[in-house]
Motif scaffolding. Sequence first.
Motif, short mmCIF file in Angstrom:
data_model
loop_
_atom_site.label_atom_id
_atom_site.label_comp_id
_atom_site.label_asym_id
_atom_site.label_seq_id
_atom_site.Cartn_x
_atom_site.Cartn_y
_atom_site.Cartn_z
N LEU A 88 18.98 18.38 39.13
CA LEU A 88 18.64 19.50 38.38
C LEU A 88 20.03 19.85 38.30
O LEU A 88 21.09 20.30 37.07
N LEU A 89 20.63 20.85 39.68
CA LEU A 89 21.48 21.51 39.67
C LEU A 89 23.15 20.62 38.94
O LEU A 89 24.04 20.62 38.97
N ILE A 92 23.07 20.65 35.01
CA ILE A 92 23.76 21.46 34.66
C ILE A 92 25.24 21.85 34.84
O ILE A 92 25.86 21.99 33.85
N VAL A 96 27.93 22.20 31.91
CA VAL A 96 29.20 23.00 32.48
C VAL A 96 29.95 23.08 32.11
O VAL A 96 31.60 23.24 31.32
#
Length: 218
Positions: A88-89, A92, A96
């Motif tokens: 998930l990180l 993300i 970005v």
Amino acid sequence: MLKLIKKEILLCLHPTSFIFLSFALLTFVPNYPYEVIFFFSCLSVYFSCIMSRENVDIAFTCALPVKKSVIPLAKILTAVGLQCILLLLTGIAGAVKGAVFPVEIFINQAGLSANIAMLGNCAILLGTFNIIFFPLYFKSPEKIGAPFIISSIFMFLLISLFIILRWTTPLFSQILNGLNTENTLAKSAMLLTGFGAYIVLTAIGCKASMNAFQKVDV
């Protein structure tokens, strides 16, 4: 089960388990093989298993009023939770990067770009680790080195394969590479395929680990 998982988090997890979650930020490094990020997640599992061995955690847990078969399940589910958080990180961070940086910087010369297709590849890597490491580990919890070496070899062979495909096949070099807004359907299909493989491989590894641990004389 929740209490066993809580015990794993509080007593068995090595500090690197949380430190390596920050390695999702490596997606901002230009021309880096981002699949390697997930090797460090597996390395934290290795460190945690060493800590469990030195603290005689397996014998302690077997002395608790729990079924022997659920002991591997708790440890694997804890590892799976951390793996999913890292996925998930990384997703993300990749999103970005794609929104902030120019396309020229987003394109990765050392493998796939940090997009959702790359996450599918990484899910396959983690599933491969889970199906190899955990059954070998729970077959003999005192011997941790060999299971980790064997699973790591397979992981890096897969990483090498993904890098080769990035440069030799149009599917990986043109369709699955680049921003998430390009060829979104194909990238989403790769993501779903990777997560499907992860679930299947991890489930098989979990079942095999439970069966193997039942035969261990603690």
